[in-house]
Design an enzyme around this catalytic site. Structure first.
Site, PDB file in Angstrom:
ATOM      1  N   ASP A  40      62.704  24.553  73.338  1.00 37.94           N
ATOM      2  CA  ASP A  40      63.880  24.516  74.223  1.00 37.94           C
ATOM      3  C   ASP A  40      64.072  25.862  74.916  1.00 37.94           C
ATOM      4  OD1 ASP A  40      64.419  21.900  73.286  1.00 37.94           O
ATOM      5  OD2 ASP A  40      65.399  22.740  71.519  1.00 37.94           O
TER       6      ASP A  40
ATOM      7  N   HIS B 141      68.299  20.118  68.336  1.00 37.58           N
ATOM      8  CA  HIS B 141      67.109  19.833  69.143  1.00 37.58           C
ATOM      9  C   HIS B 141      67.018  18.357  69.488  1.00 37.58           C
ATOM     10  CE1 HIS B 141      63.117  20.079  70.807  1.00 37.58           C
ATOM     11  NE2 HIS B 141      62.690  19.161  69.942  1.00 37.58           N
TER      12      HIS B 141
HETATM   13  N1  LIG Z   1      60.421  20.605  67.278  1.00 38.07           N
HETATM   14  C1  LIG Z   1      59.975  20.323  68.478  1.00 38.07           C
HETATM   15  O1  LIG Z   1      60.366  20.954  69.461  1.00 38.07           O
HETATM   16  C2  LIG Z   1      58.959  19.252  68.686  1.00 38.07           C
HETATM   17  C3  LIG Z   1      58.665  18.356  67.685  1.00 38.07           C
HETATM   18  N2  LIG Z   1      57.717  17.389  67.855  1.00 38.07           N
HETATM   19  C4  LIG Z   1      57.474  16.472  66.729  1.00 38.07           C
HETATM   20  O2  LIG Z   1      56.310  16.897  65.998  1.00 38.07           O
HETATM   21  C5  LIG Z   1      55.773  15.782  65.270  1.00 38.07           C
HETATM   22  C6  LIG Z   1      54.262  15.711  65.440  1.00 38.07           C
HETATM   23  O3  LIG Z   1      53.933  15.421  66.773  1.00 38.07           O
HETATM   24  P1  LIG Z   1      52.387  15.230  67.223  1.00 38.07           P
HETATM   25  O4  LIG Z   1      51.562  16.316  66.673  1.00 38.07           O
HETATM   26  O5  LIG Z   1      52.395  14.999  68.674  1.00 38.07           O
HETATM   27  O6  LIG Z   1      52.017  13.877  66.460  1.00 38.07           O
HETATM   28  P2  LIG Z   1      50.562  13.341  66.036  1.00 38.07           P
HETATM   29  O7  LIG Z   1      50.722  11.922  65.662  1.00 38.07           O
HETATM   30  O8  LIG Z   1      49.578  13.696  67.088  1.00 38.07           O
HETATM   31  O9  LIG Z   1      50.221  14.217  64.759  1.00 38.07           O
HETATM   32  C7  LIG Z   1      50.937  14.111  63.574  1.00 38.07           C
HETATM   33  C8  LIG Z   1      49.995  14.389  62.431  1.00 38.07           C
HETATM   34  O10 LIG Z   1      50.729  14.283  61.226  1.00 38.07           O
HETATM   35  C9  LIG Z   1      49.858  13.743  60.263  1.00 38.07           C
HETATM   36  N3  LIG Z   1      50.595  13.229  59.123  1.00 38.07           N
HETATM   37  C10 LIG Z   1      51.303  12.082  58.987  1.00 38.07           C
HETATM   38  N4  LIG Z   1      51.803  11.979  57.747  1.00 38.07           N
HETATM   39  C11 LIG Z   1      51.435  13.112  57.087  1.00 38.07           C
HETATM   40  C12 LIG Z   1      51.648  13.616  55.786  1.00 38.07           C
HETATM   41  N5  LIG Z   1      52.353  12.923  54.874  1.00 38.07           N
HETATM   42  N6  LIG Z   1      51.106  14.798  55.463  1.00 38.07           N
HETATM   43  C13 LIG Z   1      50.386  15.515  56.360  1.00 38.07           C
HETATM   44  N7  LIG Z   1      50.144  15.091  57.613  1.00 38.07           N
HETATM   45  C14 LIG Z   1      50.662  13.909  57.964  1.00 38.07           C
HETATM   46  C15 LIG Z   1      49.087  12.653  61.007  1.00 38.07           C
HETATM   47  O11 LIG Z   1      47.898  12.281  60.324  1.00 38.07           O
HETATM   48  C16 LIG Z   1      48.827  13.370  62.329  1.00 38.07           C
HETATM   49  O12 LIG Z   1      47.595  14.047  62.332  1.00 38.07           O
HETATM   50  C17 LIG Z   1      56.532  14.562  65.794  1.00 38.07           C
HETATM   51  O13 LIG Z   1      57.523  14.200  64.872  1.00 38.07           O
HETATM   52  C18 LIG Z   1      57.154  15.058  67.077  1.00 38.07           C
HETATM   53  O14 LIG Z   1      58.292  14.327  67.460  1.00 38.07           O
HETATM   54  C19 LIG Z   1      57.019  17.287  69.012  1.00 38.07           C
HETATM   55  C20 LIG Z   1      57.259  18.163  70.047  1.00 38.07           C
HETATM   56  C21 LIG Z   1      58.271  19.170  69.988  1.00 38.07           C
HETATM   57  O1  LIG Z   2      60.630  14.873  73.008  1.00 37.83           O
HETATM   58  C1  LIG Z   2      60.025  14.722  71.920  1.00 37.83           C
HETATM   59  O2  LIG Z   2      60.033  13.692  71.263  1.00 37.83           O
HETATM   60  C2  LIG Z   2      59.270  15.890  71.392  1.00 37.83           C
HETATM   61  C3  LIG Z   2      60.162  17.063  71.403  1.00 37.83           C
HETATM   62  O3  LIG Z   2      60.950  17.269  70.503  1.00 37.83           O
HETATM   63  C4  LIG Z   2      60.193  17.877  72.612  1.00 37.83           C
HETATM   64  O4  LIG Z   2      59.281  17.797  73.447  1.00 37.83           O
HETATM   65  O5  LIG Z   2      61.160  18.633  72.759  1.00 37.83           O
END
Ligand SMILES: NC(=O)C1=CN([C@@H]2O[C@H](COP(=O)(O)OP(=O)(O)OC[C@H]3O[C@@H](n4cnc5c(N)ncnc54)[C@H](O)[C@@H]3O)[C@@H](O)[C@H]2O)C=CC1
Ligand SMILES: O=C([O-])CC(=O)C(=O)O
Length: 343
Positions: free
Chosen positions: A172, A199
């Site tokens: 953000d 967030h």
């Molecule tokens: N805080 C923030 O600003 C943001 C948060 N996110 C969040 O981050 C998370 C991950 O997003 P992506 O990497 O795009 O998803 P993705 O699906 O590409 O990767 C997630 C990974 O987590 C793994 N996983 C699932 N269960 C697991 C467990 N019990 N132990 C270890 N690994 C496990 C999966 O195998 C996968 O490789 C989502 O919840 C998303 O919404 C995404 C963007 C920004």
């Molecule tokens: O929008 C989403 O789901 C992933 C996220 O938290 C971001 O990009 O800020």
């Protein structure tokens, strides 16, 4: 010419000096095989403050580790498959968690709760057992609820330290700097914007009035800018059209926040950035977690700053933020309590 024994003594001294001058840290990434986890692991591999990287995922972490380990930075890298979580956490001081499912178009972050809550809870329980003094950086959504889930899980295990738990809201902050700079026609370095609250959507509150360029933006342009910062995540989800949410910019933001924490842990003074932590700021309104500027230091959270002066528009944004944030935080806490209600 120096005698051989003197050369040996000198090099032993310089090793001692360099290892005490810069504390090197073992960092784990849980979810390292995913869209965020892979580029985040690569960026952490290049961070000189990381001495060792433990990459864990239920799928693909050993492959990612083999790949990343060839990068010519000094840190060592190890990958761990699904059944080796405890080994992955052994001796780590910092754990970054991007494990869990991302959004698809039409979903809110809260729609991820049912899947991600238990993933994050189980990882937190393992951290509490194996690395109870580690600093934990939560990326998995919905952050407004997953951070309270980690706190309550550690509390149950008797190892919760609020100075060591952070929700990563850096994306953000990164977006606010970039979008504001774009409108003002300056560099993002000139538009550091404090973003407070939580967030997701209305809980994301950018304090544009505290930056000279941000303050100069008014009227419809101001409204559109606030909306873009609050819903920047949706912009990426829509553009990716079913293939997930922000991964590359999030990996950048996650590596940036991790580096800030490592600098603080190393004793650097004045490392201040917004992050979602247990906070006294709105506890009187029943909201235990809130993002505001936090000074990071040798103990993790050193100081939580108040918001500072707000414009009338920002007061309104905050009013909209608080009830939604309260619901999200309570939902996370209730999830852990419901599994084993207090007697
Ligand atoms: N805080 C923030 O600003 C943001 C948060 N996110 C969040 O981050 C998370 C991950 O997003 P992506 O990497 O795009 O998803 P993705 O699906 O590409 O990767 C997630 C990974 O987590 C793994 N996983 C699932 N269960 C697991 C467990 N019990 N132990 C270890 N690994 C496990 C999966 O195998 C996968 O490789 C989502 O919840 C998303 O919404 C995404 C963007 C920004
Ligand atoms: O929008 C989403 O789901 C992933 C996220 O938290 C971001 O990009 O800020």
């Amino acid at each position: 010419m120096l005698a051989r024994s003197a050369v040996r003594a000198l090099s032993a001294n310089s090793r001692t000096f360099s290892s005490s001058a810069v504390r090197q840290t073992k960092v784990a990434v849980l979810g390292a095989g995913g869209g965020i986890g892979q580029p985040l692991s690569l960026l952490l591999k290049t961070d000189p403050l990381v001495s060792s990287l433990s990459l864990y995922d239920i799928r693909g972490a050993p492959g990612v580790a083999a790949d990343v380990s060839h990068v010519d930075a000094h840190s060592e890298v190890n990958g761990y498959p699904a059944d080796k979580l405890d080994e992955a956490l052994d001796g780590v001081q910092v754990v970054v968690i991007p494990a869990g499912v991302p959004r698809k178009p039409g979903m809110t972050r809260d729609d991820l709760f049912n899947t991600n809550a238990s993933i994050v809870r189980d990882l937190a329980a393992a951290i509490g057992r194996v690395a109870p003094t580690a600093h934990i950086l939560v990326i998995s959504n919905p952050v407004n609820s997953t951070v309270p889930i980690v706190a309550s899980t550690l509390q149950k295990a008797g190892v919760y330290n609020p100075a060591r738990l952070f929700g990563v809201t850096t994306l953000d902050v990164v977006r606010a700097a970039r979008f504001t700079a774009g409108i003002a026609g300056v560099k993002p370095a000139d538009t550091p914007i404090t973003v407070v609250g939580g967030h997701s959507g209305a809980t994301i509150v950018p304090l544009l009035s505290q930056n000279a360029h941000g303050k100069a933006i008014t009227g419809d342009v101001y409204k559109a800018l606030v909306h873009r910062i609050q819903f920047g995540g949706d912009e990426v989800v829509k553009a990716k059209d079913g293939a997930g949410s922000a991964t590359l910019s999030m990996a950048y933001a996650g590596a940036k926040f991790t580096n800030s924490l490592l600098r603080g842990l190393n004793g650097e003074k004045g490392v201040i950035t917004p992050t979602f932590v247990e906070s006294p700021l709105y506890k009187d309104q029943g909201i235990d977690f809130f993002s505001s500027n936090v000074e990071l230091g040798v103990n993790g959270v050193e100081k939580i700053y108040p918001l500072g002066p707000l414009s009338a528009e920002e007061e309104k944004l905050l009013e909209a933020c608080l009830p939604e944030l309260k619901k999200n935080v309570e939902k996370g806490k209730a999830f852990v309590e419901s599994l084993n209600p207090p007697c």
